[in-house]
Design a protein around this motif. Structure first.
Motif, PDB file in Angstrom:
ATOM      1  N   GLU A 288       0.820  -1.216   0.000  1.00 19.72           N
ATOM      2  CA  GLU A 288       0.000   0.000   0.000  1.00 19.72           C
ATOM      3  C   GLU A 288       0.856   1.271   0.000  1.00 19.72           C
ATOM      4  O   GLU A 288       0.524   2.255  -0.653  1.00 19.72           O
ATOM      5  N   ALA A 289       1.962   1.254   0.751  1.00 20.87           N
ATOM      6  CA  ALA A 289       2.759   2.473   0.904  1.00 20.87           C
ATOM      7  C   ALA A 289       3.662   2.743  -0.290  1.00 20.87           C
ATOM      8  O   ALA A 289       3.838   3.897  -0.687  1.00 20.87           O
ATOM      9  N   TYR A 290       4.244   1.694  -0.857  1.00 21.18           N
ATOM     10  CA  TYR A 290       5.267   1.886  -1.896  1.00 21.18           C
ATOM     11  C   TYR A 290       4.874   1.256  -3.232  1.00 21.18           C
ATOM     12  O   TYR A 290       5.699   1.193  -4.150  1.00 21.18           O
ATOM     13  N   GLY A 291       3.658   0.743  -3.305  1.00 21.05           N
ATOM     14  CA  GLY A 291       3.214   0.136  -4.556  1.00 21.05           C
ATOM     15  C   GLY A 291       3.958  -1.134  -4.892  1.00 21.05           C
ATOM     16  O   GLY A 291       4.009  -1.564  -6.048  1.00 21.05           O
ATOM     17  N   MET A 292       4.555  -1.753  -3.881  1.00 22.44           N
ATOM     18  CA  MET A 292       5.339  -2.955  -4.140  1.00 22.44           C
ATOM     19  C   MET A 292       4.416  -4.128  -4.500  1.00 22.44           C
ATOM     20  O   MET A 292       3.318  -4.240  -3.952  1.00 22.44           O
ATOM     21  N   TYR A 293       4.865  -5.002  -5.397  1.00 20.90           N
ATOM     22  CA  TYR A 293       4.102  -6.202  -5.703  1.00 20.90           C
ATOM     23  C   TYR A 293       4.421  -7.211  -4.602  1.00 20.90           C
ATOM     24  O   TYR A 293       5.397  -7.958  -4.683  1.00 20.90           O
ATOM     25  N   ALA A 294       3.615  -7.177  -3.529  1.00 17.36           N
ATOM     26  CA  ALA A 294       3.833  -8.087  -2.395  1.00 17.36           C
ATOM     27  C   ALA A 294       2.543  -8.843  -2.105  1.00 17.36           C
ATOM     28  O   ALA A 294       1.480  -8.231  -2.014  1.00 17.36           O
ATOM     29  N   CYS A 295       2.647 -10.168  -1.983  1.00  9.89           N
ATOM     30  CA  CYS A 295       1.459 -11.015  -1.749  1.00  9.89           C
ATOM     31  C   CYS A 295       1.658 -11.876  -0.520  1.00  9.89           C
ATOM     32  O   CYS A 295       2.759 -12.365  -0.280  1.00  9.89           O
ATOM     33  N   ASN A 296       0.581 -12.121   0.188  1.00  6.30           N
ATOM     34  CA  ASN A 296       0.586 -13.114   1.265  1.00  6.30           C
ATOM     35  C   ASN A 296      -0.153 -14.358   0.797  1.00  6.30           C
ATOM     36  O   ASN A 296      -1.319 -14.273   0.380  1.00  6.30           O
ATOM     37  N   GLY A 297       0.505 -15.500   0.901  1.00 10.47           N
ATOM     38  CA  GLY A 297      -0.201 -16.770   0.750  1.00 10.47           C
ATOM     39  C   GLY A 297      -0.519 -17.250   2.150  1.00 10.47           C
ATOM     40  O   GLY A 297       0.402 -17.520   2.933  1.00 10.47           O
ATOM     41  N   ILE A 298      -1.814 -17.311   2.467  1.00  7.76           N
ATOM     42  CA  ILE A 298      -2.199 -17.781   3.814  1.00  7.76           C
ATOM     43  C   ILE A 298      -2.377 -19.290   3.691  1.00  7.76           C
ATOM     44  O   ILE A 298      -3.458 -19.787   3.347  1.00  7.76           O
TER      45      ILE A 298
ATOM     46  N   VAL B 176       3.268 -25.189  -3.364  1.00  7.29           N
ATOM     47  CA  VAL B 176       4.314 -24.325  -3.953  1.00  7.29           C
ATOM     48  C   VAL B 176       3.901 -23.866  -5.360  1.00  7.29           C
ATOM     49  O   VAL B 176       4.274 -22.771  -5.787  1.00  7.29           O
ATOM     50  N   ARG B 177       3.124 -24.695  -6.049  1.00  2.00           N
ATOM     51  CA  ARG B 177       2.633 -24.266  -7.369  1.00  2.00           C
ATOM     52  C   ARG B 177       1.809 -22.987  -7.226  1.00  2.00           C
ATOM     53  O   ARG B 177       1.934 -22.039  -7.994  1.00  2.00           O
ATOM     54  N   MET B 178       1.013 -22.962  -6.181  1.00  2.00           N
ATOM     55  CA  MET B 178       0.170 -21.789  -5.927  1.00  2.00           C
ATOM     56  C   MET B 178       1.003 -20.564  -5.534  1.00  2.00           C
ATOM     57  O   MET B 178       0.652 -19.428  -5.846  1.00  2.00           O
ATOM     58  N   GLN B 179       2.134 -20.790  -4.854  1.00  2.00           N
ATOM     59  CA  GLN B 179       3.004 -19.661  -4.480  1.00  2.00           C
ATOM     60  C   GLN B 179       3.484 -18.948  -5.746  1.00  2.00           C
ATOM     61  O   GLN B 179       3.510 -17.724  -5.824  1.00  2.00           O
ATOM     62  N   TRP B 180       3.853 -19.742  -6.745  1.00  2.00           N
ATOM     63  CA  TRP B 180       4.306 -19.165  -8.015  1.00  2.00           C
ATOM     64  C   TRP B 180       3.139 -18.475  -8.733  1.00  2.00           C
ATOM     65  O   TRP B 180       3.274 -17.352  -9.225  1.00  2.00           O
ATOM     66  N   MET B 181       1.987 -19.138  -8.769  1.00  2.00           N
ATOM     67  CA  MET B 181       0.821 -18.571  -9.486  1.00  2.00           C
ATOM     68  C   MET B 181       0.455 -17.188  -8.935  1.00  2.00           C
ATOM     69  O   MET B 181       0.071 -16.286  -9.676  1.00  2.00           O
ATOM     70  N   MET B 182       0.604 -17.046  -7.620  1.00  2.00           N
ATOM     71  CA  MET B 182       0.225 -15.755  -7.004  1.00  2.00           C
ATOM     72  C   MET B 182       1.068 -14.594  -7.518  1.00  2.00           C
ATOM     73  O   MET B 182       0.615 -13.459  -7.557  1.00  2.00           O
TER      74      MET B 182
END
Ligand code: NDP
Ligand code: GDR
Length: 372
Positions: A172-182, A233-239
Motif C-alpha cells: 500500500e505504501a510503496y506500490g510494491m508487488y507483495a502477496c501473502n499466501g495464507i 508451492v505451485r500456488m506460491q508461483w501462481m500468485m
C-alpha cells in the motif's frame, strides 16, 4: 531468463519450489544458513557445481537476521521474484524461543522488504510472503477465508502476523508487488521430522521395524486441513504471475484430526489400532496386523501414549480453510488428497526404517534420532 531468490530453500517448501521454478526455466538462487554440518539434503539432488557452465541453481550463505547480507545478495542477484519462505517455523519451539522467532519471522521479513526498497528494486521485484493459517489461531469463523479476523495463539503466529501486515503495508505504501499466501498445513515426505504428520509416519514405521518402542504424542484431537507441499508451492508461483498483487488462502477445504492421521498411517503399515483410556491415560494398542510391514509388532502391543510435554501453552484446536478465491481467480485446486499424501509419507518412512533395520541387523547400527 527470470531470476528467483528463495529464502528457506533448504526447507520443505523451498526444495519443492526450487524444483518447480527450475522446471519453468528460472535461474534459482537460494539462501542457506551456515551450519556445522551439511544442511542441504533436501536440495542436494538439484545442486549444480558452481564451476559448471550455465548452472541455474545457486546457493548463497545468509540469514534473515542479517540485513547487510540480505542487501548484498539482493543487489547481486537482482531477482524478478523473491519467495520469503525462511522462518523458525515450529509453533511449539516458538514458545521456547520467542525472541529469536520474532527476529527471524517478523523482522526478517521487514529486512527483506527494506532491502528491496533500499536497492530501488520495488518496481522490478515481486515478493511472496509465507503467511499461515496460524494467524487465525482462536478461530472466529469456519471455514476461514481471506477476510476472517486473526487471533494468533503463539509467538510464531504473532511474528507471522507482523510479517503479514508489513507485506500489506509495503504494497500500500510503496506500490510494491507483495502477496501473502495464507497457507494451511502442508506436508510431504520432506516434512521436518518434528511436525505432527511426519512424526507419526516416521515414528510408526520405526516401531513397526523394532527401532523405537512407542510414539509419545500431545493433543491428538487437534483438527487440521492438510494438503501436499507440491500443490502448495505451485500456488506460491501462481500468485506472483497476476497483474495485481493479492492475498490468497490456500487450503483443501477438508478437515481431519491428528488421531485420524495416526489411524491412516498405521493402516498403511498393515496395523489396525485400538484407542482406549481418556486424557493423559489414553493409549493405542495393536488390534490386528496384516501383511509383513510390521515384523516387530504383536497384537496387544502399546504403540502410542500421551505425553503432556507435547501440549502447547495455547493450542490451535481447529483449522479449516476455504480456498474458493484461489480456485475462482487462479484456477488452483489441490491435486493430491490427504490420504494419498499419508500413503506416500508412510511408504517413504517405511523404506528408511527397513534400511535402518538391515544395517542394524548387520552390526552397522546408528542411533535413531527421536528429538521432538
Ligand atoms: P521448514 O521449517 O521446512 O523450512 C524453513 C526454512 O527456513 C529452512 O530452510 C531453514 O533453514 C530456514 N531458516 C530458518 N531460520 C532461518 C534464518 N534465521 N535465516 C534464514 N533462513 C532460515 O518450513 P516449511 O518449508 O514447511 O515452510 C516454509 C514457510 O512457510 C515457513 O515460513 C513457514 O513458517 C511457512 N508455512 C508453512 C506451512 C506448512 O504447513 N509447512 C503452512 C504455512 C506457512 P535450515 O534448513 O538451515 O533450518
Ligand atoms: P502446526 O503443525 O502447529 O499446525 O504448524 P504441527 O504439525 O506441529 O502440529 C499440528 C497439531 O498437532 C498437534 N500435536 C502435535 N504436534 C507436534 N508437532 N508433535 C506432537 O507430538 C503432537 N501431538 C499433537 C499440535 O498440538 C497441533 O495442534 C504447522 C507449521 O508448519 C507452521 O509453520 C505453519 O504455519 C502451520 O502448520 C500452518
Amino acid at each position: 531468463m527470470k531470476k528467483a531468490l528463495i529464502t528457506g530453500v533448504t526447507g520443505q517448501d523451498g526444495s519443492y519450489l526450487a524444483e518447480f521454478l527450475l522446471e519453468k526455466g528460472y535461474e534459482v538462487h537460494g539462501i542457506k544458513r551456515r551450519a556445522s554440518s551439511f544442511n542441504t539434503q533436501r536440495v542436494d539432488h538439484i545442486y549444480e557445481d558452481p564451476h559448471t557452465d550455465n548452472a541455474r541453481f545457486k546457493l548463497h550463505y545468509g540469514d534473515l537476521t542479517d540485513s547487510s547480507n540480505l542487501t548484498r545478495i539482493l543487489s547481486e542477484v537482482q531477482p524478478d521474484e523473491v519467495y520469503n519462505l525462511g522462518a523458525q517455523s515450529h509453533v511449539a519451539v516458538s514458545f521456547e524461543s520467542p525472541e529469536y522467532t520474532a527476529d527471524v519471522d517478523a523482522m526478517g521479513t521487514l529486512r527483506l522488504l527494506e532491502a528491496i526498497r533500499f536497492l530501488k528494486l520495488e518496481g522490478k521485484t515481486r515478493f511472496y510472503q509465507a503467511s499461515t493459517s496460524e494467524l487465525y489461531g482462536l478461530v472466529q469463523e469456519t471455514p476461514q477465508t481471506e477476510t476472517t479476523p486473526f487471533h494468533p495463539r503463539s509467538p510464531y503466529a504473532v511474528a507471522k502476523m507482523y510479517a503479514y501486515w508489513i507485506a500489506v503495508n509495503y504494497r500500500e505504501a510503496y506500490g510494491m508487488y507483495a502477496c501473502n499466501g495464507i497457507l494451511f498445513n502442508h506436508e510431504s515426505p520432506r516434512r521436518g521430522e518434528t511436525f505432527v504428520t511426519r512424526k507419526i509416519t516416521r515414528g510408526l514405521a520405526n516401531i513397526a521395524q523394532g527401532l523405537e518402542p512407542c510414539l509419545y504424542m500431545g493433543n491428538i484431537d487437534a483438527l487440521r486441513d492438510w494438503g501436499h507441499a507440491k500443490d502448495y508451492v505451485r500456488m506460491q508461483w501462481m500468485m506472483l504471475q497476476q497483474d495485481a498483487p493479492e492475498d490468497f488462502v490456500i487450503a483443501t477445504g477438508v478437515q481431519y484430526s491428528v488421531r485420524q492421521f495416526i489411524e491412516w498411517s498405521a493402516a498403511e503399515l498393515g496395523i489396525t489400532l485400538a484407542f482406549s483410556g481418556t486424557g493423559l491415560d489414553e493409549i493405542a494398542t495393536v488390534a490386528a496386523i496384516t501383511g509383513d510391514k510390521a515384523p516387530a509388532l504383536r497384537v496387544g502391543d502399546v504403540v502410542l501414549r500421551i505425553d503432556p510435554r507435547y501440549f502447547r501453552p495455547a493450542e490451535v484446536e481447529t483449522l479449516l480453510g476455504d480456498p474458493a478465491k484461489a480456485k475462482a481467480k487462479l484456477g488452483w485446486v489441490p491435486e493430491i488428497t490427504v490420504q494419498e499424501m499419508c500413503a506416500e509419507m508412510a511408504a517413504h518412512d517405511l523404506k528408511a526404517a527397513q534400511r535402518a533395520r538391515v544395517l542394524k541387523d548387520h552390526g552397522y547400527s546408528e542411533p535413531v534420532a527421536r528429538e521432538d
